[in-house]
Design an enzyme around this catalytic site. Sequence first.
Site, PDB file in Angstrom:
ATOM      1  N   HIS A  18       0.862  -1.183   0.000  1.00 57.42           N
ATOM      2  CA  HIS A  18       0.000   0.000   0.000  1.00 57.42           C
ATOM      3  C   HIS A  18       0.895   1.229   0.000  1.00 57.42           C
ATOM      4  CE1 HIS A  18      -3.970  -1.810   1.759  1.00 57.42           C
ATOM      5  NE2 HIS A  18      -3.534  -2.468   0.710  1.00 57.42           N
ATOM      6  N   GLU A  47       0.821   3.871   1.790  1.00 59.79           N
ATOM      7  CA  GLU A  47       1.211   4.281   3.142  1.00 59.79           C
ATOM      8  C   GLU A  47       2.349   3.411   3.682  1.00 59.79           C
ATOM      9  OE1 GLU A  47      -3.244   5.117   2.718  1.00 59.79           O
ATOM     10  OE2 GLU A  47      -1.892   3.467   2.206  1.00 59.79           O
ATOM     11  N   CYS A  87      -2.240  -0.435   7.431  1.00 59.38           N
ATOM     12  CA  CYS A  87      -1.442   0.789   7.377  1.00 59.38           C
ATOM     13  C   CYS A  87      -1.545   1.566   8.682  1.00 59.38           C
ATOM     14  CB  CYS A  87      -1.880   1.638   6.195  1.00 59.38           C
ATOM     15  SG  CYS A  87      -1.567   0.835   4.601  1.00 59.38           S
TER      16      CYS A  87
END
Length: 140
Positions: free
Chosen positions: A53, A55, A85
């Site tokens: 992801h 993040e 995250c």
Amino acid sequence: MEDYWSVMDRCEELAKQAESKGNRPNGSVIMLGGEIIAEAEESAHTNEDVSYHAEMEVIRKARKILGKDMSRSILITNHEPCVMCSYAIRYHRIGTVIFKERARYLGGDGNYHILTTRNVPAAWGAPVRVVQLKNREVKS
């Protein structure tokens, strides 16, 4: 509060890059002292690994520069961080998260409150300050 829309615009550019490669349209930036320290785009699909992801990637990059304690940093992302995250954000003690779009499912702020709960190990520090940007206005 500062105007973070120009940084959010950069997150949106990163999101478009991710989408053009077949990934979900997410982009993230970590700032410290008004300067961008790291930026990343979503690449979970192309890497065939959910941990890519935006993040998570920006945290990996920033950690190489800032170390584990990122309590003075700000993570800006175009989409509310998910549970995974949010766990990483809390673990690294990121002080503020600014996002634009609320997650429908598994959001770390709106659905599960991982970013703001006090029910975490003491070493993780204080709850994260969470800000949602909407319509070029700030909503806390």
